[in-house]
Design an enzyme around this catalytic site. Structure first.
Site, short mmCIF file in Angstrom:
data_model
loop_
_atom_site.label_atom_id
_atom_site.label_comp_id
_atom_site.label_asym_id
_atom_site.label_seq_id
_atom_site.Cartn_x
_atom_site.Cartn_y
_atom_site.Cartn_z
N TYR A 49 0.84 -1.20 0.00
CA TYR A 49 0.00 0.00 0.00
C TYR A 49 0.88 1.25 0.00
CZ TYR A 49 -4.20 2.71 0.95
OH TYR A 49 -5.27 3.58 0.85
N TYR B 272 -5.65 4.60 -8.03
CA TYR B 272 -5.87 4.64 -6.60
C TYR B 272 -7.20 4.00 -6.27
CZ TYR B 272 -6.34 6.58 -1.86
OH TYR B 272 -6.49 6.73 -0.51
#
Length: 392
Positions: free
Chosen positions: A293, A344
């Site tokens: 992440y 994203y």
């Protein structure tokens, strides 16, 4: 947490489908519409009909708009599992974990996990989507806000600055992560930003929240991603190479910004990473690819340290060592470009790229050795963490 290495492959949960909508500056559609399309695409990808889905886990970003009514939008009937989940960027890993437990326990046979969001508005800046106007803190959060900290940029910057002061980490070292991930994105036709960058470009990009330059920060995207989880024996009969879910773990440290907090020094990855590896029955040295992440470059650096790829405080040295993170490197990280350069979708960004790599379908960016993959999710200001160990 016990190992699942002795669980027969035919009983072990596997990811059998991946559905991705168009992502980025895509306007005129709601998050729920993106979610519905992503689930349909995931089912098609697996060679399944929507009627085969008997479990549905849904999640939405800060824009909201995806809820349990997605079942009706998709025309799904007689579901055996239905839930709305939210642990921010760690949600994807948590969803796959719940889906895997459900199919292995016989609660459901085929579970769709979906995330979608549509925070971008035509004519408005990307920063407005996650800007300070979204945050109206009260209580302890309101007290902190009076000091000028509001929104994720300032809090993550605070964490990064603390790491710098403790260990000597530098802005240029963070820049190495952005440069390496952009090199991967250049090989990814789905990536939004594909033009090569170097450290000079990173250092010259505008300051967002010291020490973060613009190229330290992720983008914002509209779109949706879904995966289909089923048992390994069933996945083996479907249209795509199955991706086994070997291990998982979550960690939710709590106590953010309280006295004696370790913000910026350690994250939930230090608990969830080793626990997921133990469940999978593998060692960190066995991992071929890490999809981490990356809401900010610093998140990648801290996760690498906490997973144990280097000693605490040596993340800066690791990421700045030539031949490590980028294409052809010894530790391929965020091989699609991640959220810094590609798209994203919260934790579904690293998860989707891990599935593509595990299947051997990444084209020019395909990593030759892709048997074992480590996937991380981070939520809040290092408040939540999820880890998955996947296998081809």
């Amino acid at each position: 947490m016990s190992s699942r290495s002795d669980l027969p492959a035919h009983r072990r949960a596997a990811i059998a489908g991946l559905g991705m909508t168009e992502m980025g500056k895509v306007y005129g559609r709601t998050a729920q519409q993106f979610a519905a399309e992503a689930v349909r695409r995931a089912a098609d990808d697996a060679g399944l009909g929507l009627g085969d889905v008997d479990g549905l886990l849904v999640s939405a970003g800060l824009g909201g708009g995806v809820d349990l009514s997605l079942q009706d939008d998709l025309g799904l009937e007689d579901l055996r599992l239905l839930s709305q989940m939210q642990s921010f960027g760690s949600t994807a890993g948590a969803m796959v974990q719940h889906a895997a437990m459900a199919v292995e326990a016989g609660m459901a046979d085929t579970v769709a996990c979906v995330f979608a969001d549509a925070p971008l508005r035509e004519g408005a800046s990307s920063g407005a989507a996650y800007g300070s106007e979204r945050y109206s803190p009260s209580g302890w959060g309101g007290l902190i806000a009076t000091s000028g900290f509001s929104g994720p940029n300032s809090f993550y910057a605070l964490a990064a600055r603390r790491h710098m002061q403790a260990y000597g980490t530098t802005s240029k070292q963070l820049g190495e992560i952005a440069v390496a991930q952009r090199a991967w994105a250049a090989l990814n036709p789905l990536a939004r930003f594909r033009d090569p960058i170097d450290i000079a470009d990173h250092q010259e990009s505008r300051m967002v929240a010291e020490p973060f330059h613009l190229l330290d920060c992720c983008m914002v995207s509209n779109g949706g991603v879904a995966v289909i989880v089923t048992r390994g024996d069933r996945a083996a009969t479907l249209a795509q190479p199955p991706v086994s879910v070997l291990g998982w773990a979550q960690a939710h440290p709590g106590g953010s910004l309280r006295r004696d907090d370790d913000l910026g020094l350690v994250s939930g990855a230090a608990q969830a990473g080793p626990a997921a590896l133990r469940m999978a029955g593998v060692n960190l040295a066995d991992i071929d690819i890490a999809e981490l992440y990356d809401c900010y470059t610093f998140t990648v650096l801290l996760t690498l340290e906490d997973y144990g790829f280097c000693a605490k405080g040596e993340g800066g040295e690791l990421v700045s060592t030539p031949g490590v993170l980028g294409p052809g490197g010894s530790l391929p990280v965020n091989t699609g470009g991640g959220q810094l350069s590609s798209y994203y979708m919260w934790g579904f960004t690293p998860l989707s790229e891990a599935i593509i790599q595990a299947r051997g379908q990444a084209g020019r960016r395909q990593v030759p050795n892709h048997e074992l993959l480590l996937v991380s999710g981070n939520g809040g200001i290092f408040s939540h963490h999820s880890t998955l160990v996947l296998s081809a």
